[in-house]
Design a protein around this motif. Structure first.
Motif, PDB file in Angstrom:
ATOM      1  N   LEU A  53      14.151   2.290  -3.391  1.00  0.00           N
ATOM      2  CA  LEU A  53      14.558   2.418  -1.989  1.00  0.00           C
ATOM      3  C   LEU A  53      13.640   1.610  -1.078  1.00  0.00           C
ATOM      4  O   LEU A  53      14.096   1.004  -0.098  1.00  0.00           O
ATOM      5  N   GLN A  54      12.355   1.601  -1.407  1.00  0.00           N
ATOM      6  CA  GLN A  54      11.417   0.816  -0.612  1.00  0.00           C
ATOM      7  C   GLN A  54      11.697  -0.678  -0.720  1.00  0.00           C
ATOM      8  O   GLN A  54      11.670  -1.408   0.275  1.00  0.00           O
ATOM      9  N   PHE A  55      11.985  -1.149  -1.922  1.00  0.00           N
ATOM     10  CA  PHE A  55      12.276  -2.570  -2.103  1.00  0.00           C
ATOM     11  C   PHE A  55      13.586  -2.955  -1.425  1.00  0.00           C
ATOM     12  O   PHE A  55      13.728  -4.067  -0.915  1.00  0.00           O
ATOM     13  N   ARG A  56      14.535  -2.035  -1.419  1.00  0.00           N
ATOM     14  CA  ARG A  56      15.789  -2.317  -0.721  1.00  0.00           C
ATOM     15  C   ARG A  56      15.590  -2.352   0.793  1.00  0.00           C
ATOM     16  O   ARG A  56      16.222  -3.149   1.498  1.00  0.00           O
ATOM     17  N   GLY A  57      14.727  -1.481   1.296  1.00  0.00           N
ATOM     18  CA  GLY A  57      14.538  -1.389   2.736  1.00  0.00           C
ATOM     19  C   GLY A  57      13.542  -2.371   3.314  1.00  0.00           C
ATOM     20  O   GLY A  57      13.464  -2.532   4.537  1.00  0.00           O
ATOM     21  N   GLN A  58      12.773  -3.056   2.448  1.00  0.00           N
ATOM     22  CA  GLN A  58      11.729  -3.937   2.951  1.00  0.00           C
ATOM     23  C   GLN A  58      12.274  -5.121   3.742  1.00  0.00           C
ATOM     24  O   GLN A  58      11.596  -5.650   4.632  1.00  0.00           O
ATOM     25  N   ALA A 102       7.635  14.338 -17.703  1.00  0.00           N
ATOM     26  CA  ALA A 102       7.041  13.038 -17.386  1.00  0.00           C
ATOM     27  C   ALA A 102       8.116  12.025 -16.998  1.00  0.00           C
ATOM     28  O   ALA A 102       7.916  11.219 -16.075  1.00  0.00           O
ATOM     29  N   TYR A 103       9.256  12.079 -17.657  1.00  0.00           N
ATOM     30  CA  TYR A 103      10.311  11.123 -17.320  1.00  0.00           C
ATOM     31  C   TYR A 103      11.009  11.480 -16.014  1.00  0.00           C
ATOM     32  O   TYR A 103      11.486  10.587 -15.307  1.00  0.00           O
ATOM     33  N   ILE A 104      11.047  12.741 -15.660  1.00  0.00           N
ATOM     34  CA  ILE A 104      11.552  13.115 -14.328  1.00  0.00           C
ATOM     35  C   ILE A 104      10.621  12.562 -13.251  1.00  0.00           C
ATOM     36  O   ILE A 104      11.065  12.032 -12.225  1.00  0.00           O
ATOM     37  N   LEU A 105       9.318  12.671 -13.496  1.00  0.00           N
ATOM     38  CA  LEU A 105       8.337  12.098 -12.563  1.00  0.00           C
ATOM     39  C   LEU A 105       8.500  10.584 -12.481  1.00  0.00           C
ATOM     40  O   LEU A 105       8.459   9.999 -11.386  1.00  0.00           O
ATOM     41  N   ILE A 142       9.496   8.400  -9.028  1.00  0.00           N
ATOM     42  CA  ILE A 142       8.748   7.251  -8.513  1.00  0.00           C
ATOM     43  C   ILE A 142       9.617   6.006  -8.512  1.00  0.00           C
ATOM     44  O   ILE A 142       9.574   5.191  -7.577  1.00  0.00           O
ATOM     45  N   LEU A 143      10.444   5.847  -9.554  1.00  0.00           N
ATOM     46  CA  LEU A 143      11.320   4.671  -9.650  1.00  0.00           C
ATOM     47  C   LEU A 143      12.323   4.647  -8.505  1.00  0.00           C
ATOM     48  O   LEU A 143      12.551   3.591  -7.886  1.00  0.00           O
ATOM     49  N   VAL A 144      12.923   5.793  -8.198  1.00  0.00           N
ATOM     50  CA  VAL A 144      13.901   5.862  -7.109  1.00  0.00           C
ATOM     51  C   VAL A 144      13.241   5.530  -5.775  1.00  0.00           C
ATOM     52  O   VAL A 144      13.780   4.756  -4.976  1.00  0.00           O
ATOM     53  N   PHE A 145      12.061   6.098  -5.538  1.00  0.00           N
ATOM     54  CA  PHE A 145      11.367   5.812  -4.287  1.00  0.00           C
ATOM     55  C   PHE A 145      11.035   4.321  -4.177  1.00  0.00           C
ATOM     56  O   PHE A 145      11.228   3.708  -3.122  1.00  0.00           O
ATOM     57  N   THR A 173       0.819  -1.215   0.000  1.00  0.00           N
ATOM     58  CA  THR A 173       0.000   0.000   0.000  1.00  0.00           C
ATOM     59  C   THR A 173       0.853   1.265   0.000  1.00  0.00           C
ATOM     60  O   THR A 173       0.435   2.287  -0.561  1.00  0.00           O
ATOM     61  N   ILE A 174       2.025   1.213   0.622  1.00  0.00           N
ATOM     62  CA  ILE A 174       2.913   2.388   0.582  1.00  0.00           C
ATOM     63  C   ILE A 174       3.366   2.654  -0.855  1.00  0.00           C
ATOM     64  O   ILE A 174       3.329   3.798  -1.337  1.00  0.00           O
ATOM     65  N   ILE A 175       3.776   1.587  -1.547  1.00  0.00           N
ATOM     66  CA  ILE A 175       4.217   1.744  -2.942  1.00  0.00           C
ATOM     67  C   ILE A 175       3.079   2.291  -3.801  1.00  0.00           C
ATOM     68  O   ILE A 175       3.236   3.289  -4.529  1.00  0.00           O
ATOM     69  N   ILE A 176       1.921   1.650  -3.733  1.00  0.00           N
ATOM     70  CA  ILE A 176       0.781   2.069  -4.544  1.00  0.00           C
ATOM     71  C   ILE A 176       0.308   3.463  -4.135  1.00  0.00           C
ATOM     72  O   ILE A 176      -0.048   4.286  -4.989  1.00  0.00           O
ATOM     73  N   GLY A 177       0.304   3.743  -2.831  1.00  0.00           N
ATOM     74  CA  GLY A 177      -0.152   5.037  -2.359  1.00  0.00           C
ATOM     75  C   GLY A 177       0.708   6.179  -2.868  1.00  0.00           C
ATOM     76  O   GLY A 177       0.191   7.219  -3.289  1.00  0.00           O
ATOM     77  N   VAL A 178       2.019   5.996  -2.848  1.00  0.00           N
ATOM     78  CA  VAL A 178       2.926   7.043  -3.331  1.00  0.00           C
ATOM     79  C   VAL A 178       2.757   7.243  -4.833  1.00  0.00           C
ATOM     80  O   VAL A 178       2.688   8.384  -5.325  1.00  0.00           O
ATOM     81  N   ILE A 179       2.672   6.155  -5.573  1.00  0.00           N
ATOM     82  CA  ILE A 179       2.491   6.262  -7.025  1.00  0.00           C
ATOM     83  C   ILE A 179       1.193   7.001  -7.345  1.00  0.00           C
ATOM     84  O   ILE A 179       1.166   7.913  -8.188  1.00  0.00           O
ATOM     85  N   ASN A 180       0.108   6.615  -6.675  1.00  0.00           N
ATOM     86  CA  ASN A 180      -1.187   7.257  -6.940  1.00  0.00           C
ATOM     87  C   ASN A 180      -1.179   8.734  -6.551  1.00  0.00           C
ATOM     88  O   ASN A 180      -1.792   9.563  -7.226  1.00  0.00           O
ATOM     89  N   SER A 181      -0.507   9.072  -5.462  1.00  0.00           N
ATOM     90  CA  SER A 181      -0.483  10.473  -5.031  1.00  0.00           C
ATOM     91  C   SER A 181       0.316  11.341  -6.001  1.00  0.00           C
ATOM     92  O   SER A 181      -0.043  12.502  -6.245  1.00  0.00           O
ATOM     93  N   PHE A 182       1.390  10.801  -6.556  1.00  0.00           N
ATOM     94  CA  PHE A 182       2.155  11.556  -7.551  1.00  0.00           C
ATOM     95  C   PHE A 182       1.388  11.683  -8.869  1.00  0.00           C
ATOM     96  O   PHE A 182       1.659  12.591  -9.650  1.00  0.00           O
ATOM     97  N   LYS A 183       0.450  10.783  -9.102  1.00  0.00           N
ATOM     98  CA  LYS A 183      -0.321  10.800 -10.348  1.00  0.00           C
ATOM     99  C   LYS A 183      -1.609  11.614 -10.245  1.00  0.00           C
ATOM    100  O   LYS A 183      -2.366  11.669 -11.214  1.00  0.00           O
ATOM    101  N   VAL A 184      -1.882  12.207  -9.092  1.00  0.00           N
ATOM    102  CA  VAL A 184      -3.161  12.897  -8.916  1.00  0.00           C
ATOM    103  C   VAL A 184      -3.318  14.005  -9.959  1.00  0.00           C
ATOM    104  O   VAL A 184      -2.419  14.807 -10.180  1.00  0.00           O
TER     105      VAL A 184
END
Length: 297
Positions: free
Chosen positions: A286-291, A273-276, A280-283, A222-233
């Motif tokens: 980092l989440q997958f590394r920290g999980q 769009a590619y900066i965005l 999201i890719l970097v975040f 949900t953290i991954i999906i939540g961040v992606i969705n919030s950046f896409k608002v």
């Protein structure tokens, strides 16, 4: 002979599976994969959508470093994510735990919480525009009646607009994440709670030592999906404020839309769009590394 028949049947089943997947694969290739590749090459071009393309190299990306509008949009997106995601996930988890506790009318409450998520965004935005109206809205009317002489301007105030949109987004999204948490809660083995009861553990102790660790894979998702969705608002911003007042609610996706479809600078919009995408890719990386440090499978 039997082995040949088994191999033939396996091959037929495999072909049947691929045929069922084929429409989705074709749709993904046409509407997602090819546009993503095309926009990457377009980010190195200067193109207004009609004339010939002109290769400009990294000029579009260099423009981003000097573009004040992009910087404001970038910071608005970060602030919106930092505000909306934690509150959305926290409230969704609390509601899911409450509903999972076996309260009366659980189906009614579950439907009521999930209903805003499946309601048309335009309808949601129009309702909240009326509720948050600074002069005639019922929210400010209630605040004035209980002693607030100068209630917030909400969507018309540069200080409150982004927070107001985040409030609507949180209300609109809780139902989706609640369903995910409910599914995770129902998968927690009951014998763990029974063992905790025998040991004399209280409700709070069981929540932090059993529920949260067992829900950690769902929380990670949900953290991954939540961040992606919030950046896409985009839709709520488009209907509620259109980036205003001023540029207080102008987020990255809305800026990309303006640059591409109002200013017809598709190359520059593709670079944004590619900066965005990289953000999201970097975040996510980092989440997958920290999980590994906190997710329990």
């Amino acid at each position: 002979m039997l082995r040949k028949k088994q191999r033939s049947m396996t091959q037929r089943n495999r072909i049947s599976g691929y045929l069922f997947l084929l429409p989705n694969i074709i749709g993904f290739a046409i509407f997602v994969f090819l546009p993503v590749i095309a926009s990457f090459f377009l980010s190195f071009m200067n193109w207004n959508g009609f004339g010939a393309m002109k290769f400009v190299g990294l000029d579009n990306y260099a423009r981003l470093l000097k573009d004040e509008n992009f910087k404001i949009s970038f910071m608005n997106s970060i602030i919106f994510t930092l505000v909306s995601v934690p509150f959305t996930l926290f409230l969704s988890l609390i509601v899911a735990v409450w509903l999972n506790a076996g309260i009366k009318f659980v189906k009614w409450f579950r439907t009521a919480v999930f209903l805003p998520y499946i309601t048309a965004t335009i309808a949601v935005a129009v309702i909240w525009q009326l509720l948050l109206n600074p002069t005639m809205g019922p929210i400010n009317g209630i605040l004035s009646s209980i002693g607030f002489n100068h209630p917030p301007g909400w969507l018309s105030s540069p200080q409150w607009a982004l927070l107001s949109v985040a409030l609507v987004y949180i209300w609109n999204s809780i139902g989706y994440y609640m369903v995910l948490y409910l599914a995770g809660l129902q998968g927690v083995p009951e014998h763990l709670y029974e063992a905790a009861d025998i040991d004399g553990a209280g409700s709070i102790s069981k929540f932090f030592h059993i529920t949260l660790p067992m829900l950690s894979p769902v929380i990670f998702f949900t953290i991954i999906i939540g961040v992606i969705n919030s950046f896409k608002v985009f839709d709520l911003i488009f209907v509620l404020t259109q980036g205003g007042p001023g540029r207080s609610t102008q987020v990255l996706v809305y800026t990309i839309y303006n640059v591409a479809f109002k200013q017809f600078d598709f190359g520059y919009a593709s670079a944004m769009a590619y900066i965005l995408f990289l953000l999201i890719l970097v975040f996510s990386y980092l989440q997958f590394r920290g999980q590994k440090k906190w997710v329990n499978y």
